[in-house]
Each structure stands twice: as structure tokens, then as C-alpha cells.
Scaffold this motif. Structure first.
Motif, PDB file in Angstrom:
ATOM      1  N   LEU A 278     -12.757  10.417 -78.548  1.00  0.00           N
ATOM      2  CA  LEU A 278     -12.115  11.081 -79.855  1.00  0.00           C
ATOM      3  C   LEU A 278     -12.623  12.680 -79.738  1.00  0.00           C
ATOM      4  O   LEU A 278     -11.527  13.470 -79.900  1.00  0.00           O
ATOM      5  N   GLU A 283      -6.417  18.040 -81.498  1.00  0.00           N
ATOM      6  CA  GLU A 283      -6.898  17.747 -83.100  1.00  0.00           C
ATOM      7  C   GLU A 283      -5.399  16.789 -83.385  1.00  0.00           C
ATOM      8  O   GLU A 283      -5.571  16.094 -84.085  1.00  0.00           O
ATOM      9  N   ARG A 286      -6.375  13.451 -82.425  1.00  0.00           N
ATOM     10  CA  ARG A 286      -7.784  12.969 -82.600  1.00  0.00           C
ATOM     11  C   ARG A 286      -7.373  11.981 -84.023  1.00  0.00           C
ATOM     12  O   ARG A 286      -7.874  10.897 -83.992  1.00  0.00           O
ATOM     13  N   HIS A 319     -18.899  12.908 -86.548  1.00  0.00           N
ATOM     14  CA  HIS A 319     -17.828  13.636 -86.056  1.00  0.00           C
ATOM     15  C   HIS A 319     -17.137  14.331 -87.208  1.00  0.00           C
ATOM     16  O   HIS A 319     -15.915  14.839 -87.004  1.00  0.00           O
TER      17      HIS A 319
END
Length: 365
Positions: A278, A283, A286, A319
Motif C-alpha cells: 500500500l 495515491e 492506494r 498509514h
């Protein structure tokens, strides 16, 4: 069609066949380019070939580093071992006293006719050893604690990066040679044949390709001979099997020489969850990846779902992903009043249930 064109077509078909892999359902292919860009792709789900799915490896140079990633499909619970489908639902629940785990190549036999396919024989054996250890434990808490350690290890991005770095170092020259052979075989050689026909120029180009293939075979032999043995598990053999015969094939046929680096990630599997990649994704890739696993667990009927959620919640928090980012609401279609929170199918009546997701309760817009 001339003899040269037929030979070129044959090489093309053989190269495509050599680039295909059969993997268990739910397996993800991770690819990291030389620039460091990481991409994930799933096996093709529309075709079942004996319980396996088809994957096409990257065809064009430069050949990236790659590896197989798999979600958790064996999770301990109080009632027994839950065997999960790749998409999350429970396929079987085996009591601890009825487990008889045996690894046969890439197939893990658990007992009562329940089997699990793994991407590699070493992973199947590692799971068999782990299930035996879980069955021998006296409490559910001990099993859950061991699973959480396993889950944290499989979600470790640094460990995944280290494995890819090791593979990149071992296959650096092989991937350079693969690019040169592919360009010569499918680019320069057909062009030379097109303009000069069966001439001395074509023979020189063909001889050059044979020399490059021989060099590739020698590099493969030297690199594969340096593969270290691992002591954990003790029986694991990380050397590439039949490496002499594979090198001989590389020296004679271009499709084997081009795909020489693939033998390294095939021989040394990654015990990693797809979410371990990940932080390495862009972006735009993800969030969809995180949502797909989060959405399945939010509505999962598995008794081990709270344990899995606890691991993933901690992972997402680390995250910086919030529930608001993970929650996905599909664009409302005309006449739709509710949607399924798992498959995102839309319905005209909110009192209905999504039968495709096991009678899951709908959510109103």
C-alpha cells in the motif's frame, strides 16, 4: 507466409506461453519497475483452470521485479480453523481436533476434504506447520496472538521492499540481457529479414542473438548458484531447481532467455499480504486497494472477522487512512434507493437483501 515469418510467429507464441502463469484464486501480482514504481494486478477471475487462475506477466522490457502476494485465508477462531475464500466469505470451519494438515506440492490438505492452494510449495508447507502449531496450542488467545504476529509480518512494507531489493540485485544483469534479446529477436531481426531476406546480414544477427542467449545462460547459472539456503523453515530450499537444464534451454530458445529472471521470484516466494504494498502505490491506486479489503471485513460473517479487523484497523491508522476515506458510496442511479455495502450493487427497495453477498442487509442512500 515465408519460413522466416513462420519462425518469427512461432517464437512469438512460445514467448506468450512462457509468460503465462497459473496461480490460486485471489493471488495478486506485484511489479516494481526500475524507476521504483509499483503496480498490483489480480489474476484473471473469469476463467477457472482446475482451481487456478491465469496471469500474464509483463511482456515488454525492462522486465520488472515481481512477486506473488496473497490475503489471509486461514484464520484461527474459538470454534476451529476458518478457511476463507479469497473474497472473504467462510468456505469451511474445521474443529481443531479434526485438523490433519499435509502439504503436497502447492496444495495444503487440511482434513475432511478441505484443501487450500498456495502460490508456492514452500508457502503450503509453512502453512501446514503453522496450522499444526495452532492445533497444539491450548487457548484461543495464544492462537490469536500468533496470528497477529503473522499478520503484522505479512503487512510489513520494509520486509517486502527488502525482498524486492534482494531480487533486483540478483537479477540485474539478467533483466538487462532479457531486454537486449527481446529487442533483437522481435525488433531488429524481423526488420533485417524484411529488408535483406535470407542473407548474410540475417545470419550475423541470428548468430549475435545466439551469443547473447549463451551469455544469458551463463549469467543465470552463476546467479542461481549463489542463492543462499534458508534455515527457516529448516526444510526450505531456495535454490532454483533444474537450473542446469533451464540454462540449456535459455542458450537455445529466446523465450526462455528473455524470461530468465522470473525463475528467481518463482523459487523464493513472498509471504506478504497485498496491503503490504500500500505505501508503495500511487495515491490513485492506494485508496481503491484499501477500500476493497476494508469493505469485505466490515460486513464479514466470519467469527474471526473482529480479529482481522483489529489488525487492519491498526494498519490503516498507522498509514493515516480514516474510516471516512475508506467508506465508499456509489453514485446513485436513477430509481435506486439503497445499495449493497460490499459489492455496491444498487436496488429499488431498501427492504431487500443482496443475495450475491449472502443476504447482506442494504444501506439507504
Amino acid at each position: 507466409m515465408t519460413d522466416g515469418q513462420q519462425l518469427f510467429l512461432l517464437f512469438t507464441l512460445l514467448y506468450l506461453v512462457e509468460s503465462l502463469r497459473l496461480v490460486p484464486p485471489g493471488t495478486w501480482l506485484l511489479k516494481r519497475s526500475r524507476s521504483g514504481k509499483v503496480r498490483l494486478s489480480q489474476a484473471f477471475q473469469g476463467l477457472d483452470l482446475g482451481g487456478r487462475r491465469l496471469v500474464l506477466l509483463p511482456l515488454l522490457p525492462p522486465v520488472p521485479c515481481s512477486g506473488w502476494l496473497s490475503p489471509w485465508q486461514l484464520v484461527p477462531s474459538e470454534a476451529g480453523l476458518e478457511v476463507l475464500a479469497p473474497t472473504g466469505p467462510v468456505e469451511a470451519l474445521l474443529p481443531w481436533d479434526k485438523l490433519r494438515p499435509v502439504a503436497e506440492a502447492t496444495t495444503l490438505r487440511l482434513g475432511d476434504g478441505v484443501t487450500l492452494r498456495c502460490p508456492h510449495a514452500l508457502l503450503a508447507q509453512a502453512w501446514a506447520d503453522r496450522v499444526k502449531r495452532w492445533a497444539a496450542m491450548e487457548t484461543t488467545t495464544a492462537r490469536e496472538r500468533d496470528f497477529m504476529r503473522l499478520a503484522d509480518d505479512s503487512l510489513s512494507t520494509p520486509a517486502l521492499q527488502a525482498a524486492l531489493d534482494t531480487q533486483a540485485k540478483a537479477t540485474a544483469w539478467l533483466r538487462v540481457g532479457s531486454a537486449g534479446i527481446l529487442v533483437l529477436c522481435f525488433g531488429l531481426l524481423p526488420w533485417i529479414y524484411r529488408w535483406f531476406g535470407e542473407s548474410l546480414e540475417v545470419m550475423i544477427a541470428a548468430a549475435t542473438m545466439l551469443v547473447m542467449m549463451s551469455v544469458q545462460a551463463v549469467i543465470f547459472l552463476r546467479a542461481s548458484g549463489k542463492r543462499p539456503r534458508t534455515a527457516k523453515p529448516a526444510h526450505a530450499e531456495t535454490r532454483i531447481p533444474y537450473r542446469f537444464w533451464k540454462a540449456l534451454a535459455m542458450a537455445l530458445l529466446p523465450q526462455f532467455a528473455i524470461r530468465a529472471a522470473d525463475h528467481f521470484h518463482d523459487a523464493h516466494p513472498l509471504q506478504a499480504h497485498p496491503l503490504a504494498a500500500l505505501p508503495l502505490l500511487t495515491e490513485q491506486d492506494r485508496i481503491p486497494l484499501a477500500r476493497s479489503f476494508w469493505r469485505e471485513l466490515q460486513r464479514s460473517t466470519a467469527t474471526s472477522a473482529p480479529l482481522q479487523r483489529a489488525v487492519l484497523d491498526r494498519f490503516f491508522q498507522a498509514h493515516g487512512l480514516t474510516e471516512a476515506q475508506l467508506e465508499e458510496i456509489p453514485p446513485q442511479q436513477t430509481g435506486a434507493v439503497a445499495y449493497c455495502p460490499r459489492c455496491l450493487a444498487q436496488f429499488r427497495e431498501s427492504a431487500m437483501r443482496c443475495q450475491d453477498c449472502g443476504g447482506l442487509e442494504l444501506r439507504r442512500f
